[in-house]
Design an enzyme around this catalytic site. Structure first.
Site, short mmCIF file in Angstrom:
data_model
loop_
_atom_site.label_atom_id
_atom_site.label_comp_id
_atom_site.label_asym_id
_atom_site.label_seq_id
_atom_site.Cartn_x
_atom_site.Cartn_y
_atom_site.Cartn_z
N ARG A 94 0.79 -1.23 0.00
CA ARG A 94 0.00 0.00 0.00
C ARG A 94 0.82 1.28 0.00
O ARG A 94 0.52 2.22 -0.73
CB ARG A 94 -0.92 0.04 1.23
CG ARG A 94 -2.17 -0.75 1.08
CD ARG A 94 -2.60 -1.29 2.43
NE ARG A 94 -1.69 -2.35 2.80
CZ ARG A 94 -1.88 -3.63 2.51
NH1 ARG A 94 -2.98 -4.00 1.94
NH2 ARG A 94 -0.99 -4.55 2.83
N THR A 95 1.85 1.32 0.84
CA THR A 95 2.61 2.57 0.95
C THR A 95 3.32 2.86 -0.36
O THR A 95 3.35 4.00 -0.84
CB THR A 95 3.61 2.50 2.13
OG1 THR A 95 2.88 2.11 3.29
CG2 THR A 95 4.27 3.83 2.37
N LYS A 118 26.45 -4.27 -3.91
CA LYS A 118 27.90 -4.32 -4.20
C LYS A 118 28.69 -3.61 -3.11
O LYS A 118 29.88 -3.39 -3.25
CB LYS A 118 28.19 -3.63 -5.53
CG LYS A 118 27.49 -4.23 -6.73
CD LYS A 118 28.01 -3.52 -7.99
CE LYS A 118 27.04 -3.62 -9.14
NZ LYS A 118 27.35 -2.63 -10.18
N ARG A 168 11.63 3.97 2.33
CA ARG A 168 11.28 3.09 3.45
C ARG A 168 12.51 2.26 3.78
O ARG A 168 13.16 1.72 2.88
CB ARG A 168 10.12 2.17 3.06
CG ARG A 168 9.95 1.00 4.01
CD ARG A 168 8.69 0.23 3.75
NE ARG A 168 7.52 0.96 4.20
CZ ARG A 168 6.33 0.39 4.42
NH1 ARG A 168 6.16 -0.90 4.21
NH2 ARG A 168 5.31 1.10 4.84
N HIS A 225 6.19 6.31 11.05
CA HIS A 225 5.56 6.14 9.74
C HIS A 225 4.63 7.34 9.55
O HIS A 225 3.41 7.22 9.62
CB HIS A 225 4.79 4.82 9.72
CG HIS A 225 4.41 4.32 8.36
ND1 HIS A 225 4.47 5.11 7.23
CD2 HIS A 225 3.97 3.10 7.95
CE1 HIS A 225 4.07 4.39 6.18
NE2 HIS A 225 3.77 3.17 6.59
C1 NCD Z 1 2.43 -0.78 8.22
C2 NCD Z 1 3.93 -0.62 8.27
O1 NCD Z 1 4.63 -0.87 7.28
O2 NCD Z 1 4.39 -0.19 9.31
N1 NCD Z 1 1.96 -1.03 6.93
C3 NCD Z 1 1.66 0.04 6.12
O3 NCD Z 1 2.50 0.83 5.78
N2 NCD Z 1 0.38 0.20 5.78
C4 NCD Z 1 1.90 -1.74 9.22
C5 NCD Z 1 2.40 -3.13 9.23
O4 NCD Z 1 3.25 -3.53 8.44
O5 NCD Z 1 1.89 -3.88 10.07
#
Ligand code: NCD
Length: 358
Positions: free
Chosen positions: A89-90, A118, A139, A172
């Site tokens: 999703r993100t 590398k 991320r 997040h």
């Molecule tokens: C969350 C995350 O990555 O922290 N997911 C997300 O971004 N929607 C929650 C999770 O992974 O449980």
């Protein structure tokens, strides 16, 4: 204005989050972030501005003419999606948000396919991305990496913005923005978000979405926060300390049913077992009482909502999925709108969109 070029990394790193905020702002004096790294960068005014912009983008995008207008707004920009941790999703909602605004994108979804494999440092990788792109959405499993990269880039010839799309167990911020947007939308015709009770349930110890959202909720008046988890996965001390310091009403409990009865929103989370120090550690914890099913649904108020950042395992029974109070599907789509708003704001185009003729 505080600038990341005028402070050493060591001095910046040592600051508290609220003291870091001014270093990360857009230079236009709006108080909105340039680098988005943690939830503490958003006060109520910033949240309301972003939600209004997300509403505006959502509305404009409904007509073909409006959608084509939006696709031109940032057609001169490119964004790099740099994800070295799993994501559906993100990743996709940031991608879709870029597409709405006409931004061209590139991506790395697995460090094993980049030169990091590398032996290239994160610093060099990010400098490389900044040569070709105008924003990095990243991320990483590493706490604080996005901050370090923001400092590095600010001190380079290509000081492009960084958006933290999840940093370790820590923060997040863009998930918290979409959660707030969902809460605001859910209660907008029902008296608003102030004074509500929000329950967090599941792995609160290692859930980064919980830390970020818990903080954002402190921007509203009279919101009570309830934390429901097994002892070993309860909300960490730093979150509790912020709430205590701000005089926020909160409760720590193991009773999901009692919390459900008094909640306006129940925010379920999965067990984050990827962080187990020994494989299988989480499986030894009895989590059976921390799941939302038919019994909890029967106790939930008629205007209350169920949220989840997703992905879900079995902590919300699928029998809840078609209940009008199950907000996790809409929550996911809200992520696209609020991220489009944040990206437009980061590039200084918030007012252009707010004031356009559509
Ligand atoms: C969350 C995350 O990555 O922290 N997911 C997300 O971004 N929607 C929650 C999770 O992974 O449980």
């Amino acid at each position: 204005m505080a600038k990341l070029t005028e402070i050493s990394w060591e001095d910046f790193e040592a600051l508290g989050l609220e003291a870091k905020k001014p270093f990360l702002e857009l230079p236009d004096g709006s108080g909105m972030p340039y680098h988005t790294l943690f939830a503490q960068q958003f006060d109520r005014n910033a949240l309301e501005k972003l939600c209004a912009l997300a509403n505006r983008i959502r509305f404009i995008n409904k007509s073909k003419e409006g959608a084509l207008y939006l696709k031109n707004v940032l057609a001169h920009k490119r964004a790099m999606l740099y994800f070295s941790q799993p994501s559906s999703r993100t990743f996709l909602s940031h991608l879709a948000a870029c597409q709405i605004l006409g931004i061209t994108t590139g991506s790395v979804r697995d460090a094993a396919t980049s030169s990091e494999f590398k032996g290239e440092s994160h610093e060099d990788s990010v400098r490389t991305f900044s040569s070709y792109f105008d924003m990095i959405i990243m991320r990483s499993p590493e706490r604080g990496l996005a901050e370090k990269m923001a400092w590095e880039l600010s001190n380079s010839e290509r000081p492009i913005p960084i958006l933290n799309a999840g940093s370790g167990k820590d923060q997040h911020p863009t998930q918290a923005l979409l959660d707030i947007y969902t809460l605001i939308r859910s209660f907008e015709n029902k008296g608003g978000l102030d004074g509500r009770t929000v329950t967090f349930c599941g792995d609160l110890m290692r859930g980064r979405t919980v830390r970020s959202l818990s903080y954002l909720l402190t921007n509203f008046t009279g919101i009570k926060q309830i934390f429901v988890a097994p002892k070993d996965l309860q909300v960490p001390a730093d979150v509790v300390m912020i709430l205590a310091k701000k005089g926020i009403d909160f409760e720590v409990t193991e009773d999901l049913k009692a919390a459900t009865k008094v909640s306006d929103a129940v925010y379920m989370t999965r067990i984050q077992d990827e962080w187990d120090s020994a494989k299988g550690d989480s499986a030894k914890i009895d989590t059976s009482r921390f799941k939302f099913g038919a019994e909890e649904l029967a106790l939930l108020g008629k205007d209350a909502i169920i949220m989840h950042p997703l992905p879900r395992r079995d902590e919300i029974a699928t029998c809840c999925d078609h209940d009008p109070r199950a907000m996790y599907w809409r929550q996911m789509r809200n992520g696209m709108w609020i991220r489009a708003a944040l990206i437009a704001s980061t590039f200084g185009f918030a007012d252009t969109i707010m004031n356009c003729g559509y």
